[in-house]
Design a protein around this motif. Structure first.
Motif, short mmCIF file in Angstrom:
data_model
loop_
_atom_site.label_atom_id
_atom_site.label_comp_id
_atom_site.label_asym_id
_atom_site.label_seq_id
_atom_site.Cartn_x
_atom_site.Cartn_y
_atom_site.Cartn_z
N UNK A 133 11.15 78.66 -33.98
CA UNK A 133 11.89 79.67 -34.74
C UNK A 133 11.71 79.48 -36.25
N UNK A 134 11.86 78.25 -36.69
CA UNK A 134 11.72 77.97 -38.12
C UNK A 134 10.29 78.23 -38.59
N UNK A 135 9.32 77.80 -37.78
CA UNK A 135 7.91 78.00 -38.15
C UNK A 135 7.57 79.49 -38.24
N UNK A 136 8.01 80.28 -37.27
CA UNK A 136 7.74 81.72 -37.28
C UNK A 136 8.46 82.39 -38.44
N UNK A 137 9.73 81.99 -38.66
CA UNK A 137 10.48 82.56 -39.78
C UNK A 137 9.80 82.29 -41.12
N UNK A 138 9.29 81.09 -41.28
CA UNK A 138 8.67 80.71 -42.56
C UNK A 138 7.27 81.32 -42.71
N UNK A 139 6.43 81.19 -41.68
CA UNK A 139 5.03 81.62 -41.79
C UNK A 139 4.89 83.13 -41.67
N UNK A 140 5.57 83.73 -40.71
CA UNK A 140 5.40 85.17 -40.44
C UNK A 140 6.28 86.02 -41.34
N UNK A 141 7.54 85.61 -41.54
CA UNK A 141 8.49 86.45 -42.26
C UNK A 141 8.84 85.93 -43.66
N UNK A 142 8.21 84.84 -44.07
CA UNK A 142 8.38 84.35 -45.43
C UNK A 142 9.74 83.79 -45.76
N UNK A 143 10.44 83.24 -44.78
CA UNK A 143 11.75 82.64 -45.04
C UNK A 143 11.57 81.35 -45.83
N UNK A 144 12.30 81.22 -46.92
CA UNK A 144 12.26 79.99 -47.72
C UNK A 144 13.06 78.90 -47.01
N UNK A 145 12.48 77.73 -46.90
CA UNK A 145 13.14 76.62 -46.22
C UNK A 145 13.82 75.71 -47.24
N UNK A 146 14.88 75.02 -46.85
CA UNK A 146 15.59 74.13 -47.78
C UNK A 146 14.68 73.01 -48.29
N UNK A 147 14.85 72.65 -49.56
CA UNK A 147 14.12 71.52 -50.12
C UNK A 147 15.04 70.34 -50.37
N UNK A 148 16.24 70.39 -49.79
CA UNK A 148 17.24 69.35 -49.94
C UNK A 148 17.33 68.55 -48.64
#
Length: 275
Positions: A133-148
């Motif tokens: 889910x996280x991978x698809x959200x980030x790669x396909x839909x451009x969701x920014x992931x936390x850097x903290x």
């Protein structure tokens, strides 16, 4: 002089944990071989994330917040619940109906080892689903992931505690269906109702106060709230019930339901129904 035969030493029986881990490997393999279960408990949150991200792509949610960013935490929480409660509830009811549990009763497998196997399967599949889910959200839909790193730590304990809690509730609720055919009809509506009142499909702040209070009794609302803390900006904390993320409440609710699920599952679980 005849040789004296030494007594043969009986092999030690596997421990409860060893049997449970072996059962977990068996459960994981079986899970990924069932296409219908793969779709409705493993791929379903991924499909819903794609639908919501596309359908509401033009929705104004504020600066730097897309529909995919908003719905990713919700789908992660929904995946936790379906992986445990829905998956195990239906699965165990089916195993009781088709005679699987009756056959297991005649083996060295104890209920504790059986629980370990089921929980292990939920943890393995739930973590894999969350990663996808996280991978698809980030790669396909451009969701920014936390850097903290702190937010990722919260993500880890909400995910693992939520999966364990959902698994034990699933084992407990599996005692309700009277047959395999009725399992889906009994358990699936419970999961759907919880998703609608817990801020998964609908924005939680839009719900009436009494419905928010009702949702707060159940663990899904807290799982979704914990995931929103991880992936959403702090400015949205004001939209939560109480105006803050309340991670203490998240931990206490999940831990409380974990204990309730374990006690009910242990007291009510039977290899064969009494009736």
């Amino acid at each position: 002089m005849s040789a004296i035969a030494s007594p043969t030493t009986a092999p030690a029986e596997p421990s409860t944990v060893a049997l449970g881990l072996s059962r977990a490997v068996f459960e994981i393999r079986g899970y990924f071989r069932r296409g219908d279960q793969m779709f409705f408990t493993f791929l379903f949150p991924i499909v819903m994330l794609a639908i919501f991200s596309t359908a509401f792509s033009g929705l104004d949610l504020g600066p730097d917040l897309t529909a995919a960013s908003y719905y990713l935490p919700a789908m992660l929480a929904a995946g936790i619940l379906t992986s445990g409660l829905q998956n195990l509830g239906i699965d165990i009811a089916t195993e009781r109906h088709d005679g699987t549990l009756k056959r297991l009763a005649g083996t060295p497998l104890s209920p504790a080892s059986y629980f370990i196997g089921k929980i292990g399967q939920v943890l393995a599949t739930g973590v894999t689903q969350a990663a996808l889910l996280i991978a698809i959200g980030h790669v396909v839909f451009g969701v920014d992931l936390p850097d903290d790193a702190g937010r990722w730590l919260v993500f880890a304990w909400v995910l693992l505690l939520g999966l364990a809690t959902s698994a034990l509730i699933g084992i407990a609720i599996a005692q309700l269906p009277r047959s395999a055919k009725s399992a889906g009809a009994v358990i699936t509506p419970v999961v759907l109702v919880l998703q609608f009142i817990s801020g998964v499909y609908l924005q939680f702040s839009m719900l009436p106060e009494w419905l928010q209070n009702l949702a707060s009794v159940f663990p899904l609302k807290w799982m979704a709230q914990g995931m929103r803390y991880v992936f959403l900006p702090d400015s949205l904390a004001a939209m939560e019930q109480g105006g803050n993320w309340n991670l203490t409440g998240v931990a206490l609710s999940l831990a409380g339901w974990l204990v309730v699920g374990f006690v009910v599952a242990r007291l009510t679980f039977r290899w064969i129904r009494k009736d």
